[in-house]
Design a protein around this motif. Structure first.
Motif, PDB file in Angstrom:
ATOM      1  N   ILE A 269       0.503  22.412  50.470  1.00 19.74           N
ATOM      2  CA  ILE A 269       1.706  23.023  49.900  1.00 19.74           C
ATOM      3  C   ILE A 269       1.332  23.919  48.715  1.00 19.74           C
ATOM      4  O   ILE A 269       1.848  25.027  48.575  1.00 19.74           O
ATOM      5  N   LEU A 270       0.429  23.449  47.860  1.00 22.41           N
ATOM      6  CA  LEU A 270      -0.007  24.259  46.722  1.00 22.41           C
ATOM      7  C   LEU A 270      -0.708  25.525  47.188  1.00 22.41           C
ATOM      8  O   LEU A 270      -0.444  26.617  46.674  1.00 22.41           O
ATOM      9  N   ARG A 271      -1.562  25.397  48.177  1.00 24.00           N
ATOM     10  CA  ARG A 271      -2.276  26.575  48.705  1.00 24.00           C
ATOM     11  C   ARG A 271      -1.306  27.568  49.331  1.00 24.00           C
ATOM     12  O   ARG A 271      -1.438  28.770  49.142  1.00 24.00           O
ATOM     13  N   TRP A 272      -0.321  27.076  50.075  1.00 24.49           N
ATOM     14  CA  TRP A 272       0.682  27.946  50.680  1.00 24.49           C
ATOM     15  C   TRP A 272       1.493  28.675  49.617  1.00 24.49           C
ATOM     16  O   TRP A 272       1.759  29.869  49.735  1.00 24.49           O
ATOM     17  N   SER A 273       1.888  27.970  48.561  1.00 30.82           N
ATOM     18  CA  SER A 273       2.700  28.602  47.532  1.00 30.82           C
ATOM     19  C   SER A 273       1.907  29.663  46.770  1.00 30.82           C
ATOM     20  O   SER A 273       2.465  30.685  46.380  1.00 30.82           O
ATOM     21  N   ILE A 274       0.629  29.452  46.571  1.00 33.72           N
ATOM     22  CA  ILE A 274      -0.195  30.457  45.896  1.00 33.72           C
ATOM     23  C   ILE A 274      -0.359  31.684  46.784  1.00 33.72           C
ATOM     24  O   ILE A 274      -0.231  32.817  46.320  1.00 33.72           O
ATOM     25  N   LYS A 275      -0.611  31.487  48.086  1.00 31.76           N
ATOM     26  CA  LYS A 275      -0.791  32.612  48.993  1.00 31.76           C
ATOM     27  C   LYS A 275       0.491  33.396  49.230  1.00 31.76           C
ATOM     28  O   LYS A 275       0.453  34.590  49.481  1.00 31.76           O
ATOM     29  N   SER A 276       1.650  32.736  49.143  1.00 28.52           N
ATOM     30  CA  SER A 276       2.909  33.431  49.408  1.00 28.52           C
ATOM     31  C   SER A 276       3.439  34.171  48.188  1.00 28.52           C
ATOM     32  O   SER A 276       4.472  34.815  48.264  1.00 28.52           O
ATOM     33  N   GLY A 277       2.749  34.073  47.051  1.00 29.67           N
ATOM     34  CA  GLY A 277       3.126  34.846  45.880  1.00 29.67           C
ATOM     35  C   GLY A 277       4.108  34.172  44.957  1.00 29.67           C
ATOM     36  O   GLY A 277       4.760  34.834  44.149  1.00 29.67           O
ATOM     37  N   GLN A 278       4.224  32.874  45.021  1.00 28.74           N
ATOM     38  CA  GLN A 278       5.159  32.159  44.161  1.00 28.74           C
ATOM     39  C   GLN A 278       4.766  32.235  42.690  1.00 28.74           C
ATOM     40  O   GLN A 278       5.623  32.151  41.818  1.00 28.74           O
ATOM     41  N   PHE A 279       3.490  32.410  42.402  1.00 33.66           N
ATOM     42  CA  PHE A 279       3.016  32.403  41.022  1.00 33.66           C
ATOM     43  C   PHE A 279       2.558  33.780  40.557  1.00 33.66           C
ATOM     44  O   PHE A 279       1.833  33.887  39.571  1.00 33.66           O
ATOM     45  N   ASP A 280       2.984  34.856  41.231  1.00 40.81           N
ATOM     46  CA  ASP A 280       2.548  36.195  40.867  1.00 40.81           C
ATOM     47  C   ASP A 280       3.147  36.667  39.551  1.00 40.81           C
ATOM     48  O   ASP A 280       2.454  37.221  38.713  1.00 40.81           O
ATOM     49  N   ASP A 281       4.439  36.503  39.363  1.00 40.60           N
ATOM     50  CA  ASP A 281       5.107  37.000  38.159  1.00 40.60           C
ATOM     51  C   ASP A 281       5.821  35.839  37.478  1.00 40.60           C
ATOM     52  O   ASP A 281       6.970  35.537  37.777  1.00 40.60           O
ATOM     53  N   LEU A 282       5.143  35.204  36.540  1.00 40.13           N
ATOM     54  CA  LEU A 282       5.725  34.054  35.862  1.00 40.13           C
ATOM     55  C   LEU A 282       6.617  34.457  34.701  1.00 40.13           C
ATOM     56  O   LEU A 282       7.524  33.718  34.324  1.00 40.13           O
TER      57      LEU A 282
END
Length: 59
Positions: A21-34
């Motif tokens: 789940i963490l890897r998927w969220s990083i790849k999908s751009g969830q943490f791009d613009d904090l």
């Protein structure tokens, strides 16, 4: 002791699921613009967004 034979595989599966789940969220751009959403709340936009909004504000 027998419960460990059940709990260890379950915990390993849970850890694997959390890593996936963490890897998927990083790849999908969830943490791009904090910072963007936090700053967007603070920005003051005085211009109306549509014609309907400006008509209601004039009344």
């Amino acid at each position: 002791m027998e419960s460990l034979f059940l709990l260890i595989p379950i915990s390993l599966l849970l850890i694997g699921l959390l890593v996936w789940i963490l890897r998927w969220s990083i790849k999908s751009g969830q943490f791009d613009d904090l910072d963007g959403p936090g700053h967007a709340i603070l920005m003051d936009d005085d211009t109306p967004r549509s014609k309907e909004v400006s008509e209601h504000s004039q009344k």
